[in-house]
Design a protein around this motif. Structure first.
Motif, short mmCIF file in Angstrom:
data_model
loop_
_atom_site.label_atom_id
_atom_site.label_comp_id
_atom_site.label_asym_id
_atom_site.label_seq_id
_atom_site.Cartn_x
_atom_site.Cartn_y
_atom_site.Cartn_z
N LEU A 1 60.59 37.06 31.63
CA LEU A 1 59.65 37.26 32.73
C LEU A 1 58.43 38.02 32.24
O LEU A 1 58.55 39.03 31.55
CB LEU A 1 60.33 38.05 33.86
N LEU A 2 57.25 37.51 32.57
CA LEU A 2 55.98 38.16 32.25
C LEU A 2 55.29 38.52 33.56
O LEU A 2 54.98 37.63 34.37
CB LEU A 2 55.09 37.24 31.41
N MET A 3 55.05 39.81 33.76
CA MET A 3 54.36 40.29 34.97
C MET A 3 52.97 40.76 34.59
O MET A 3 52.81 41.69 33.80
CB MET A 3 55.15 41.43 35.63
N ILE A 4 51.94 40.11 35.20
CA ILE A 4 50.55 40.42 34.91
C ILE A 4 49.99 41.18 36.11
O ILE A 4 49.96 40.66 37.22
CB ILE A 4 49.74 39.13 34.66
N THR A 5 49.56 42.41 35.89
CA THR A 5 49.03 43.26 36.95
C THR A 5 47.58 43.60 36.65
O THR A 5 47.09 43.39 35.54
CB THR A 5 49.86 44.54 37.08
N GLY A 6 46.91 44.18 37.64
CA GLY A 6 45.53 44.61 37.44
C GLY A 6 44.65 44.32 38.63
O GLY A 6 45.11 43.85 39.69
N THR B 1 44.84 35.36 37.06
CA THR B 1 45.10 33.94 37.33
C THR B 1 44.68 33.08 36.15
O THR B 1 45.34 32.08 35.82
CB THR B 1 44.36 33.50 38.60
N MET B 2 43.57 33.44 35.51
CA MET B 2 43.12 32.69 34.34
C MET B 2 44.16 32.72 33.23
O MET B 2 44.46 31.71 32.58
CB MET B 2 41.79 33.27 33.83
N LEU B 3 44.78 33.91 33.00
CA LEU B 3 45.82 34.02 31.98
C LEU B 3 47.05 33.19 32.37
O LEU B 3 47.65 32.52 31.52
CB LEU B 3 46.21 35.49 31.79
N LEU C 1 55.57 43.48 30.57
CA LEU C 1 54.45 43.87 31.42
C LEU C 1 53.14 43.63 30.69
O LEU C 1 53.05 43.81 29.47
CB LEU C 1 54.56 45.34 31.83
N MET C 2 52.11 43.24 31.46
CA MET C 2 50.79 43.01 30.87
C MET C 2 49.74 43.37 31.91
O MET C 2 49.86 42.99 33.09
CB MET C 2 50.64 41.56 30.42
N ALA C 3 48.72 44.11 31.49
CA ALA C 3 47.68 44.59 32.38
C ALA C 3 46.35 43.93 32.03
O ALA C 3 45.98 43.87 30.86
CB ALA C 3 47.55 46.11 32.30
N ALA C 4 45.63 43.45 33.07
CA ALA C 4 44.28 42.91 32.90
C ALA C 4 43.29 44.06 32.91
O ALA C 4 43.30 44.89 33.82
CB ALA C 4 43.97 41.92 34.02
N GLU D 1 40.48 40.82 28.78
CA GLU D 1 41.39 41.30 27.75
C GLU D 1 42.64 41.84 28.43
O GLU D 1 42.59 42.32 29.57
CB GLU D 1 40.74 42.39 26.88
N PHE D 2 43.75 41.81 27.70
CA PHE D 2 45.03 42.15 28.30
C PHE D 2 45.81 43.04 27.35
O PHE D 2 45.80 42.83 26.14
CB PHE D 2 45.85 40.88 28.62
#
Length: 519
Positions: A89-94, A101-103, A223-226, A238-239
């Motif tokens: 699972l990859l959770m993109i926050t920011g 959405t682009m990522l 976890l990944m942050a924009a 950038e992330f």
């Protein structure tokens, strides 16, 4: 008319016969058409990839999605992204408009293009994409007035279909859309856990931190942050992996004209602890960016060092090749001289043999002399007891490089390097010894006709007499014969402590049948 009818009937009969023959080949012809069409498609994709500097990635036998410098094909002048997505699972926050959405769409589109072998702009050497049976996207707002369905209800319908599949790559945009974020966080935490158990790989975007906090302690969640540039008010695209992104809700409201007093009251209602959490999140993001910049500088430095190392290796290899060539050249000349010496030996010409051997020896490279640090010289005084070989004596006089010592009543001049300090011993009665050795301009010893033991005894006495008289070079004749006496002489001279070196005598002094000994 009759002739024409007969003609048509004959042609029809021939056509039936031909069709009957060719009908068995129809599946094969269809197979050839399909395969040639597929080959044309592949060839067109390869040519297209070459003209655009694109790459075609073949799906791997796993579920990893590792992208390096991937550019989305539907975006004009896209910024290349690099993502390492190996977990379940990859959770993109920011912040909104920060590129989440682009990522998400980039990950889905890259996987889809790899699945169908479509060329894309990517670094193929550092990227790899797994194989997925299905690729599902839950992105659009499913709200429909005509069907009397809300946004959240439509999302539930979409999620219910996901449970029907296995080994799928699923992308969900704004997962908590359309309902209370706290309730949705608890619900979707369980839903995502069940989907992961079914073997699905999921990408989720959200700007609510509740769900991210619930899932962050799992080992299979990434976890990944924009990142967002608040000063320039622009997304950086950038992330950062491993952190939760800040939403920038208050900052965005202030930027678009909301009264500062309202913002202040909202911050007070939001709570001091939550604000501190946001500050910690931002500070963590800044530290991560700083670390990323330092890592990039270290990578550049490492690349520079690798380039220098490669250049040094090439230079060393070039020098090694030149050295090998020179060695081969010298070896060729040496072998040629040896061959000529052997030819001369066949004619029993001793002078020619020596000339060719000296010529061959001259072609070999001269070894560099080994420099050894000389020890500090020992200062001896008159009357001091010293040890010379196996005997002890007393120093009578000391010069710059040699000394006169008295050993058992006999005075001998020796080099300082041959002396060693010794404890004081009681003096013995002085005895006068008269040497009966004839004084000659040079000392010679002839061992012809002696056995090995007799020759060694004669040589020991001969060398002692030579030392007493101060000679530093003598000649010993042993002849050639069977070689036994020559071997005994060489072995004796090798171990004698006073012999510095010895060589075969020149031809006019005996050649191989005599030895020049240096003391």
């Amino acid at each position: 008319r009759y002739v024409l009818q007969e003609r048509e009937s004959k042609l029809y009969e021939y056509a039936k016969r031909f069709s009957a023959k060719l009908s068995n080949l129809v599946p094969f012809i269809g197979f050839c058409d399909r395969e040639f069409d597929r080959y044309d498609h592949y060839q067109a994709r390869v040519l297209f990839a070459r003209t655009r500097d694109f790459a075609i990635l073949k799906p791997q036998n796993n579920d990893d999605v590792v992208l390096e410098e991937f550019s989305h094909p539907a975006i004009h002048k896209p910024k290349p992204i690099s993502v390492d997505f190996r977990s379940n699972l990859l959770m993109i926050t920011g912040v909104n408009a920060g590129g989440k959405t682009m990522l998400l769409k980039s990950l889905l589109s890259a996987s889809l293009m790899a699945k169908y072998l479509i060329p894309m702009k990517i670094n193929p050497h550092k990227s790899r994409i797994g194989s997925f049976k299905r690729i599902e996207a839950v992105i659009d707002d499913p709200q429909s007035v005509s069907n009397d369905i809300s946004t959240f209800a439509g999302r539930m319908v979409q999620f219910s279909h996901l449970f029907e599949h296995k080994s799928a790559l699923v992308g969900v945009d704004e997962i908590e859309l359309g309902t209370d974020s706290d309730e949705a966080a608890a619900l979707f935490a369980i839903v995502l856990d069940e989907l992961i158990k079914r073997g699905q790989k999921i990408i989720v975007t959200t700007h609510h931190k509740r769900l991210a906090a619930l899932m962050a302690d799992r080992d299979d969640v990434e976890l990944m942050a924009a990142l967002y540039d608040e000063e320039r008010r622009l997304p950086t695209y950038e992330f950062l992996q491993g952190v939760i992104g800040k939403s920038y809700a208050f900052e965005t409201a202030t930027r678009y004209g909301i009264n500062p007093a309202i913002i202040t009251r909202a911050k007070s209602l939001y709570g001091e602890n939550h604000e501190k959490l946001s500050v910690l999140i931002e500070r963590g993001s800044e530290l991560e960016r700083s670390l990323k910049r330092k890592n990039r500088e270290v990578d550049e430095r490492l690349e520079s060092l690798k380039t220098q190392e490669s250049a040094l290796k090439e230079a060393r290899e070039h020098l090694r090749v030149e050295l090998d060539a020179e060695k081969a050249k010298l070896r060729t000349g040496y072998d040629e001289a040896i061959r000529e010496a052997k030819e001369a030996a066949k004619g029993m010409d001793m002078a020619a043999i020596h000339r060719q051997l000296n010529k061959a020896q001259a072609k070999l490279p001269k070894p560099e002399p080994i420099k050894i640090a000389e020890p500090e010289p020992i200062k001896y005084e008159v009357g001091q007891t010293v040890k010379y070989r196996s005997q002890r004596g007393t120093v009578v006089s000391v010069g710059a490089k040699d000394a006169m010592i008295e050993v058992e009543g006999m005075r001998v001049r020796v080099k300082l390097t041959d002396l060693k300090p010794s404890g004081n011993l009681p003096k013995k009665p002085k005895v006068t010894v008269t040497s009966q050795i004839d004084q000659k301009s040079g000392l010679k010893l002839d061992l012809h006709g002696l056995r090995g033991e007799e020759a060694c005894e004669r040589m020991d006495k001969f060398l002692s007499d030579a030392l007493l008289q101060g000679f530093d070079e003598v000649i010993i004749y042993h002849g050639i014969g069977t070689g036994k006496l020559s071997y005994a002489v060489k072995e004796f001279l090798k171990v004698h402590p006073s012999v510095k070196s010895f060589t075969d005598a020149p031809q006019h002094l005996g050649g191989f049948g005599a030895k020049i000994v240096r003391l």
